[in-house]
Design a protein around this motif. Sequence first.
Motif, PDB file in Angstrom:
ATOM      1  N   ALA A 190      14.118 -16.177 -27.359  1.00 36.98           N
ATOM      2  CA  ALA A 190      12.918 -16.058 -26.524  1.00 36.98           C
ATOM      3  C   ALA A 190      12.864 -17.188 -25.507  1.00 36.98           C
ATOM      4  O   ALA A 190      13.286 -18.311 -25.778  1.00 36.98           O
ATOM      5  N   ASN A 191      12.328 -16.897 -24.305  1.00 37.39           N
ATOM      6  CA  ASN A 191      12.320 -17.948 -23.276  1.00 37.39           C
ATOM      7  C   ASN A 191      11.079 -17.983 -22.396  1.00 37.39           C
ATOM      8  O   ASN A 191      10.966 -18.859 -21.541  1.00 37.39           O
ATOM      9  N   SER A 192      10.130 -17.069 -22.557  1.00 38.62           N
ATOM     10  CA  SER A 192       8.903 -17.189 -21.758  1.00 38.62           C
ATOM     11  C   SER A 192       7.744 -16.502 -22.458  1.00 38.62           C
ATOM     12  O   SER A 192       7.924 -15.531 -23.197  1.00 38.62           O
ATOM     13  N   LEU A 193       6.542 -17.052 -22.193  1.00 41.94           N
ATOM     14  CA  LEU A 193       5.285 -16.515 -22.704  1.00 41.94           C
ATOM     15  C   LEU A 193       4.332 -16.300 -21.545  1.00 41.94           C
ATOM     16  O   LEU A 193       4.292 -17.092 -20.607  1.00 41.94           O
ATOM     17  N   PHE A 194       3.528 -15.238 -21.627  1.00 41.75           N
ATOM     18  CA  PHE A 194       2.494 -14.979 -20.627  1.00 41.75           C
ATOM     19  C   PHE A 194       1.275 -14.430 -21.359  1.00 41.75           C
ATOM     20  O   PHE A 194       1.378 -13.492 -22.153  1.00 41.75           O
ATOM     21  N   TYR A 195       0.112 -15.014 -21.082  1.00 44.45           N
ATOM     22  CA  TYR A 195      -1.134 -14.600 -21.735  1.00 44.45           C
ATOM     23  C   TYR A 195      -1.878 -13.599 -20.864  1.00 44.45           C
ATOM     24  O   TYR A 195      -2.021 -13.797 -19.654  1.00 44.45           O
ATOM     25  N   VAL A 196      -2.369 -12.520 -21.486  1.00 42.82           N
ATOM     26  CA  VAL A 196      -3.132 -11.476 -20.808  1.00 42.82           C
ATOM     27  C   VAL A 196      -4.572 -11.557 -21.311  1.00 42.82           C
ATOM     28  O   VAL A 196      -4.899 -10.977 -22.360  1.00 42.82           O
ATOM     29  N   PRO A 197      -5.458 -12.257 -20.605  1.00 48.52           N
ATOM     30  CA  PRO A 197      -6.820 -12.425 -21.116  1.00 48.52           C
ATOM     31  C   PRO A 197      -7.605 -11.123 -21.185  1.00 48.52           C
ATOM     32  O   PRO A 197      -8.557 -11.025 -21.971  1.00 48.52           O
TER      33      PRO A 197
END
Length: 521
Positions: free
Chosen positions: A323-330
């Motif tokens: 794994a190499n990236s995270l993105f939050y979806v509020p």
Amino acid sequence: MELKVSDARVLQRSRVFKLAWLVLVSTALISLAACGGNEAANDPPPVTRLEATSVTVSANPLVAQYSVSASGPAMVSVQFGPTASYGFQTSAQAIPEGGGTVNVLVAGMKQNTLYHMQAVLTTDSGQIVDQDQTFQTGAIPPNMMPPMQITVPPGQQPTPGIQLISSTGEALAINPAGDIIWFYQTNTDDANLVKLLPDGHMLMWFELPPPHNWGLREVDLAGNVVRELDLDELEQKLQSAGYNMQLVSIDHDMLLMPNGHLVFIVSNTRVFTDLPGFPGQTTVQGNAIIDVDQENNVSWVWDAFDHLDVNRHPMNFPDWTHANSLFYVPDDGSLLLSLRHQHWVLKIDYGSGRGAGDIVWKLGNEGDFTLLDSTSPADWFYAQHDANIVSTNLTGDIRLALFDDGDYRVLDYNGDVCNMSGPPMCYSTIPFFDVNENDRTARREWSYQIAYSYWGGSNQLLSNSNVFYAESAPADLGTHVGRITEVTQTANPVTVWQLVFTNTTVYRAKHLGSLYPGVQW
């Protein structure tokens, strides 16, 4: 002398009159006092006064500390520049109702340069400006000065702002002219990824010298540590929370959540016996996502081993997911997780820390979506980095950006893959995908094919619709070279600005308005 009755009545009336007069006067005085008290209660509060200021050097030779003391409430910012015309400014900080002192860190300056700066206090009654102050920046350590070349083609104008660059062990901010205007480095560890936080601090993923210990660190612009979590502490916190995980590292990406929690990726291992094609015992490395609160106590855990098939491994097994990236979806509290070695981007039910952890969907070759306007699996992305949503809406019909490295790109439905060293050669792309979550379709909405870069990279949509991307290992430039480029988002992209490091790689780069959230330089 004998008084007559009439005289006695006159004297009695006189006494009554005097008493009445005293009562009247007393009442009037009390009334006046009351009126005066009301007037005092309605008086405006005292006017805020600027009491003292000073400018001193911080722990970073490019960062000044501007101290401002005031007698009452105010919002304080600092304007600065190479002349008394200034031209740059910081974000504002609050002095409380009763007055006090704030320290504004002034960053964004070149080395060995004299700067002018001036505090500006905004109060209910107007603005107060300090006298002009000067500050001499110091020198950048020589090992923080990677050789670089800036190119701005004739007639092009780069987008205003700065570039925040996560290099190999270095965190740098560079202006469009190529001047380093901020850096972070210590003698004991390397910063591998840095992000600007909403409060103006920097959050980074760092690596300590051997024996390697990885961690997360929040610092202010001067480099003072605000918060830290390393692998040793994390292992203890996980055990205290009842989790038995074999951690390898904290790595690749992290997020500061609206509630102050940190969410980040870790690598962990499990041992399997007699997997298909792998007789005996195999130690498989996967990934997990961990949520910790402000005291670094574990609040939520998601583990890929509990949700994915360990026997699906299109590349580099037993480094299974990478794994190499995270993105939050509020909008729905979910997380997007990029799994490089699965060629997938996952949407996970995080539920803002309360979700079950179910995989909502898998985007990529052999995932849950049909790729429209395509006759080849090559049109998907492979070994990708930096998956992020760039549309205004974050759910439903969304626009997804990522860096498509292209390793092991599946070229046809026979399963043939590209070659990293000879024909058919692998290639990288900078794509935007139109992803419809409802009908499970996707298409390459815009794409730019570039030289093959087998690892790292980032892709960002700018507010003027230009595209800003970083290549960690562009094959056309050789080894240990990084390239950052701004291009037009057109059918035939035009280069607007480009930076090439000749002895440094780049893990990720982001274009920002300034070093201060909400401030545009």
